[in-house]
Design a protein around this motif. Structure first.
Motif, mmCIF file in Angstrom:
data_model
loop_
_atom_site.group_PDB
_atom_site.id
_atom_site.type_symbol
_atom_site.label_atom_id
_atom_site.label_comp_id
_atom_site.label_asym_id
_atom_site.label_seq_id
_atom_site.Cartn_x
_atom_site.Cartn_y
_atom_site.Cartn_z
ATOM 1 N N ALA A 89 0.837 -1.211 0.000
ATOM 2 C CA ALA A 89 0.000 0.000 0.000
ATOM 3 C C ALA A 89 0.872 1.261 0.000
ATOM 4 O O ALA A 89 0.579 2.234 -0.710
ATOM 5 C CB ALA A 89 -0.929 -0.006 1.202
ATOM 6 N N LEU A 90 1.946 1.246 0.791
ATOM 7 C CA LEU A 90 2.854 2.396 0.808
ATOM 8 C C LEU A 90 3.559 2.547 -0.537
ATOM 9 O O LEU A 90 3.726 3.665 -1.038
ATOM 10 C CB LEU A 90 3.876 2.264 1.943
ATOM 11 N N LEU A 91 3.940 1.442 -1.142
ATOM 12 C CA LEU A 91 4.549 1.494 -2.479
ATOM 13 C C LEU A 91 3.570 2.073 -3.497
ATOM 14 O O LEU A 91 3.949 2.904 -4.327
ATOM 15 C CB LEU A 91 4.995 0.106 -2.925
ATOM 16 N N LEU A 92 2.322 1.651 -3.420
ATOM 17 C CA LEU A 92 1.306 2.175 -4.341
ATOM 18 C C LEU A 92 1.111 3.674 -4.126
ATOM 19 O O LEU A 92 1.015 4.435 -5.099
ATOM 20 C CB LEU A 92 -0.010 1.423 -4.150
ATOM 21 N N LEU A 93 1.079 4.108 -2.878
ATOM 22 C CA LEU A 93 0.961 5.536 -2.585
ATOM 23 C C LEU A 93 2.121 6.307 -3.206
ATOM 24 O O LEU A 93 1.925 7.363 -3.815
ATOM 25 C CB LEU A 93 0.920 5.777 -1.072
ATOM 26 N N MET A 94 3.326 5.783 -3.074
ATOM 27 C CA MET A 94 4.493 6.464 -3.625
ATOM 28 C C MET A 94 4.466 6.490 -5.150
ATOM 29 O O MET A 94 4.808 7.511 -5.759
ATOM 30 C CB MET A 94 5.781 5.800 -3.132
ATOM 31 N N ILE A 95 4.055 5.401 -5.764
ATOM 32 C CA ILE A 95 4.001 5.346 -7.223
ATOM 33 C C ILE A 95 2.943 6.310 -7.758
ATOM 34 O O ILE A 95 3.148 6.974 -8.772
ATOM 35 C CB ILE A 95 3.760 3.896 -7.692
ATOM 36 N N VAL A 96 1.814 6.416 -7.059
ATOM 37 C CA VAL A 96 0.766 7.353 -7.457
ATOM 38 C C VAL A 96 1.222 8.793 -7.234
ATOM 39 O O VAL A 96 0.829 9.699 -7.974
ATOM 40 C CB VAL A 96 -0.535 7.050 -6.678
ATOM 41 N N THR A 97 2.064 9.011 -6.256
ATOM 42 C CA THR A 97 2.530 10.357 -5.931
ATOM 43 C C THR A 97 3.384 10.955 -7.047
ATOM 44 O O THR A 97 3.279 12.153 -7.329
ATOM 45 C CB THR A 97 3.337 10.320 -4.613
ATOM 46 N N VAL A 98 4.208 10.150 -7.686
ATOM 47 C CA VAL A 98 5.167 10.678 -8.672
ATOM 48 C C VAL A 98 4.490 11.496 -9.778
ATOM 49 O O VAL A 98 4.875 12.636 -10.021
ATOM 50 C CB VAL A 98 6.061 9.554 -9.236
ATOM 51 N N PRO A 99 3.468 10.982 -10.478
ATOM 52 C CA PRO A 99 2.868 11.829 -11.516
ATOM 53 C C PRO A 99 2.058 12.996 -10.960
ATOM 54 O O PRO A 99 1.780 13.962 -11.681
ATOM 55 C CB PRO A 99 1.980 10.870 -12.312
ATOM 56 N N LEU A 100 1.674 12.927 -9.699
ATOM 57 C CA LEU A 100 0.891 14.010 -9.100
ATOM 58 C C LEU A 100 1.755 15.123 -8.529
ATOM 59 O O LEU A 100 1.224 16.110 -8.014
ATOM 60 C CB LEU A 100 -0.017 13.450 -7.999
ATOM 61 N N LEU A 101 3.076 14.992 -8.607
ATOM 62 C CA LEU A 101 3.953 16.013 -8.033
ATOM 63 C C LEU A 101 3.851 17.358 -8.737
ATOM 64 O O LEU A 101 4.316 18.354 -8.213
ATOM 65 C CB LEU A 101 5.407 15.530 -8.038
#
Length: 143
Positions: A67-79
């Motif tokens: 779940a934390l990995l998914l949060l981080m992966i989703v974060t990258v394009p939203l930066l």
């Protein structure tokens, strides 16, 4: 006679198709994506450590890490948006909280929090300076 041919320019657009103009990424976005990308590897390994040491049941250790990995992966394009930066801060806090399971994670997470903080502060400064410089230079179409 020897004929010399040159390879086509890979950056040139194919004939008949206009070239795609790439969006200019902010410094904050670039630095943040670099930090998060490196941190994804460390979080994956930390989840395996928590699982391997038996500190949590397997489903919780690997599911929470996933779940934390998914949060981080989703974060990258939203930066590019403020919400992405906030998601990055939340990911840093969650990773730091994992230190309660394995105390060594506190040290690793603190290093990444320091890098993240530095990148967000300096990236913001550089982005503001670039916007000010762009606003100060005259518009070439009005000359």
């Amino acid at each position: 006679m020897l004929e010399v041919t040159t390879a086509p320019d890979p950056s040139a657009a194919p004939a008949g198709r206009p070239g795609r103009v790439r969006r200019r990424r902010s410094t904050t976005e670039s630095l943040g994506s670099i930090v998060i990308s490196f941190e994804v590897v460390i979080v994956f390994l930390a989840a395996l450590v928590v699982f391997g040491l038996g500190r949590l049941p397997a489903a919780l250790a690997l599911g929470g890490g996933g779940a934390l990995l998914l949060l981080m992966i989703v974060t990258v394009p939203l930066l590019r948006y403020p919400v992405g930066v906030w998601l990055g801060w939340i990911a840093q806090a969650v990773f730091f909280a994992a230190g309660f399971l394995v105390s060594e994670i506190f040290f690793v997470a603190a290093i990444f929090i320091g890098i993240w903080t530095y990148c967000m502060v300096m990236g913001g400064r550089l982005d503001r300076a670039r916007r000010a410089a762009e606003a100060a230079e005259p518009d070439p179409s009005s000359l």
